[in-house]
Design a protein around this motif. Structure first.
Motif, PDB file in Angstrom:
ATOM      1  N   GLY A 183       0.815  -1.205   0.000  1.00  0.00           N
ATOM      2  CA  GLY A 183       0.000   0.000   0.000  1.00  0.00           C
ATOM      3  C   GLY A 183       0.847   1.252   0.000  1.00  0.00           C
ATOM      4  N   TRP A 184       0.240   2.329  -0.458  1.00  0.00           N
ATOM      5  CA  TRP A 184       0.814   3.667  -0.343  1.00  0.00           C
ATOM      6  C   TRP A 184      -0.090   4.500   0.539  1.00  0.00           C
ATOM      7  N   PHE A 185       0.511   5.207   1.463  1.00  0.00           N
ATOM      8  CA  PHE A 185      -0.186   6.125   2.348  1.00  0.00           C
ATOM      9  C   PHE A 185       0.526   7.470   2.273  1.00  0.00           C
ATOM     10  N   ARG A 186      -0.141   8.506   2.771  1.00  0.00           N
ATOM     11  CA  ARG A 186       0.491   9.821   2.815  1.00  0.00           C
ATOM     12  C   ARG A 186       0.084  10.545   4.085  1.00  0.00           C
ATOM     13  N   GLN A 187       0.943  11.472   4.476  1.00  0.00           N
ATOM     14  CA  GLN A 187       0.675  12.251   5.678  1.00  0.00           C
ATOM     15  C   GLN A 187       1.116  13.678   5.455  1.00  0.00           C
ATOM     16  N   ALA A 188       0.166  14.573   5.505  1.00  0.00           N
ATOM     17  CA  ALA A 188       0.436  15.994   5.383  1.00  0.00           C
ATOM     18  C   ALA A 188       0.662  16.579   6.777  1.00  0.00           C
ATOM     19  N   PRO A 189       1.304  17.739   6.870  1.00  0.00           N
ATOM     20  CA  PRO A 189       1.548  18.344   8.180  1.00  0.00           C
ATOM     21  C   PRO A 189       0.255  18.525   8.969  1.00  0.00           C
ATOM     22  N   ARG A 190       0.293  18.134  10.230  1.00  0.00           N
ATOM     23  CA  ARG A 190      -0.832  18.306  11.168  1.00  0.00           C
ATOM     24  C   ARG A 190      -2.059  17.480  10.768  1.00  0.00           C
ATOM     25  N   LYS A 191      -1.852  16.483   9.924  1.00  0.00           N
ATOM     26  CA  LYS A 191      -2.961  15.604   9.557  1.00  0.00           C
ATOM     27  C   LYS A 191      -2.586  14.154   9.832  1.00  0.00           C
ATOM     28  N   GLU A 192      -3.594  13.307   9.917  1.00  0.00           N
ATOM     29  CA  GLU A 192      -3.343  11.886  10.120  1.00  0.00           C
ATOM     30  C   GLU A 192      -2.893  11.230   8.808  1.00  0.00           C
ATOM     31  N   ASP A 226      -2.112  17.261  -2.883  1.00  0.00           N
ATOM     32  CA  ASP A 226      -1.389  15.984  -2.848  1.00  0.00           C
ATOM     33  C   ASP A 226      -0.075  16.101  -2.064  1.00  0.00           C
ATOM     34  N   THR A 227       0.264  17.307  -1.667  1.00  0.00           N
ATOM     35  CA  THR A 227       1.501  17.519  -0.922  1.00  0.00           C
ATOM     36  C   THR A 227       1.475  16.757   0.396  1.00  0.00           C
ATOM     37  N   ALA A 228       2.494  15.924   0.610  1.00  0.00           N
ATOM     38  CA  ALA A 228       2.573  15.096   1.818  1.00  0.00           C
ATOM     39  C   ALA A 228       3.859  14.274   1.776  1.00  0.00           C
ATOM     40  N   VAL A 229       4.135  13.627   2.879  1.00  0.00           N
ATOM     41  CA  VAL A 229       5.137  12.563   2.884  1.00  0.00           C
ATOM     42  C   VAL A 229       4.413  11.276   2.503  1.00  0.00           C
ATOM     43  N   TYR A 230       4.954  10.583   1.514  1.00  0.00           N
ATOM     44  CA  TYR A 230       4.339   9.357   1.034  1.00  0.00           C
ATOM     45  C   TYR A 230       5.121   8.152   1.563  1.00  0.00           C
ATOM     46  N   TYR A 231       4.365   7.194   2.091  1.00  0.00           N
ATOM     47  CA  TYR A 231       4.939   5.988   2.679  1.00  0.00           C
ATOM     48  C   TYR A 231       4.437   4.752   1.941  1.00  0.00           C
ATOM     49  N   CYS A 232       5.308   3.794   1.739  1.00  0.00           N
ATOM     50  CA  CYS A 232       4.823   2.499   1.286  1.00  0.00           C
ATOM     51  C   CYS A 232       4.821   1.544   2.470  1.00  0.00           C
ATOM     52  N   ALA A 233       4.003   0.521   2.367  1.00  0.00           N
ATOM     53  CA  ALA A 233       3.830  -0.420   3.460  1.00  0.00           C
ATOM     54  C   ALA A 233       3.520  -1.802   2.902  1.00  0.00           C
ATOM     55  N   ALA A 234       3.836  -2.820   3.701  1.00  0.00           N
ATOM     56  CA  ALA A 234       3.628  -4.211   3.296  1.00  0.00           C
ATOM     57  C   ALA A 234       2.847  -4.962   4.363  1.00  0.00           C
ATOM     58  N   GLY A 235       1.949  -5.820   3.913  1.00  0.00           N
ATOM     59  CA  GLY A 235       1.160  -6.607   4.848  1.00  0.00           C
ATOM     60  C   GLY A 235       0.850  -7.981   4.294  1.00  0.00           C
ATOM     61  N   LYS A 236       0.352  -8.861   5.168  1.00  0.00           N
ATOM     62  CA  LYS A 236       0.008 -10.226   4.759  1.00  0.00           C
ATOM     63  C   LYS A 236      -1.373 -10.578   5.290  1.00  0.00           C
ATOM     64  N   GLU A 237      -1.818 -11.772   5.007  1.00  0.00           N
ATOM     65  CA  GLU A 237      -3.037 -12.366   5.565  1.00  0.00           C
ATOM     66  C   GLU A 237      -4.327 -11.822   4.984  1.00  0.00           C
ATOM     67  N   MET A 238      -4.251 -10.959   3.975  1.00  0.00           N
ATOM     68  CA  MET A 238      -5.475 -10.511   3.320  1.00  0.00           C
ATOM     69  C   MET A 238      -5.131 -10.082   1.907  1.00  0.00           C
ATOM     70  N   LEU A 239      -6.149  -9.762   1.120  1.00  0.00           N
ATOM     71  CA  LEU A 239      -5.916  -9.414  -0.280  1.00  0.00           C
ATOM     72  C   LEU A 239      -5.256  -8.054  -0.408  1.00  0.00           C
ATOM     73  N   PHE A 240      -5.814  -7.050   0.259  1.00  0.00           N
ATOM     74  CA  PHE A 240      -5.236  -5.720   0.352  1.00  0.00           C
ATOM     75  C   PHE A 240      -5.986  -4.975   1.459  1.00  0.00           C
ATOM     76  N   GLU A 251      -3.078   8.918   5.778  1.00  0.00           N
ATOM     77  CA  GLU A 251      -4.263   8.465   5.062  1.00  0.00           C
ATOM     78  C   GLU A 251      -3.900   7.527   3.927  1.00  0.00           C
ATOM     79  N   PHE A 252      -4.838   6.648   3.649  1.00  0.00           N
ATOM     80  CA  PHE A 252      -4.684   5.674   2.575  1.00  0.00           C
ATOM     81  C   PHE A 252      -4.671   6.363   1.220  1.00  0.00           C
TER      82      PHE A 252
END
Length: 124
Positions: free
Chosen positions: A35-44, A90-104, A46-47
């Protein structure tokens, strides 16, 4: 254990494109949904987008549908996020993440590993 390293962020003007990459270590990359997520300043955080282990299933947040495309190359242990028609929101820090046990997943709690993030800044 999976280590993730994002790259490709930068400062661009509205309407431009960027391609983010996330390189994963380990020989089991193909067994993880990503997955890709992002986080803007002072915000949670988000997917943004998610893709199944084989790449056949994808999902996006509504605000990026039609502009962003997630893909993966399991032979290269890499997941991508192609971002077109970028907007200042769209300005934010973008993070990738990895998971298992489900489709997505859309939820941070379902991911086991995270990268350090890459900054994307879109000027108006």
């Amino acid at each position: 254990q999976v280590q993730l390293v994002e790259s490709g962020g930068g400062l661009v003007q509205a309407g431009s494109s960027l391609r983010l990459s996330c390189a994963a270590s380990g020989r089991t990359f193909s067994s993880y949904f990503m997955g890709w997520f992002r986080q803007a300043p002072r915000k949670e955080r988000e997917f943004v987008a998610t893709i199944s282990w084989g790449g056949g299933s994808k999902n996006y947040r509504d605000s990026v549908k039609g502009r962003f495309t997630i893909s993966r190359d399991n032979a290269k242990n890499t997941v991508y996020l192609q971002m077109n028609s970028l907007k200042p929101e769209d300005t934010a820090v973008y993070y990738c993440a990895a998971g298992k046990e489900m489709l997505f997943s859309h939820y941070t709690r379902d991911y086991d590993y995270w990268g350090q993030g890459t900054q994307v800044t879109v000027s108006s």
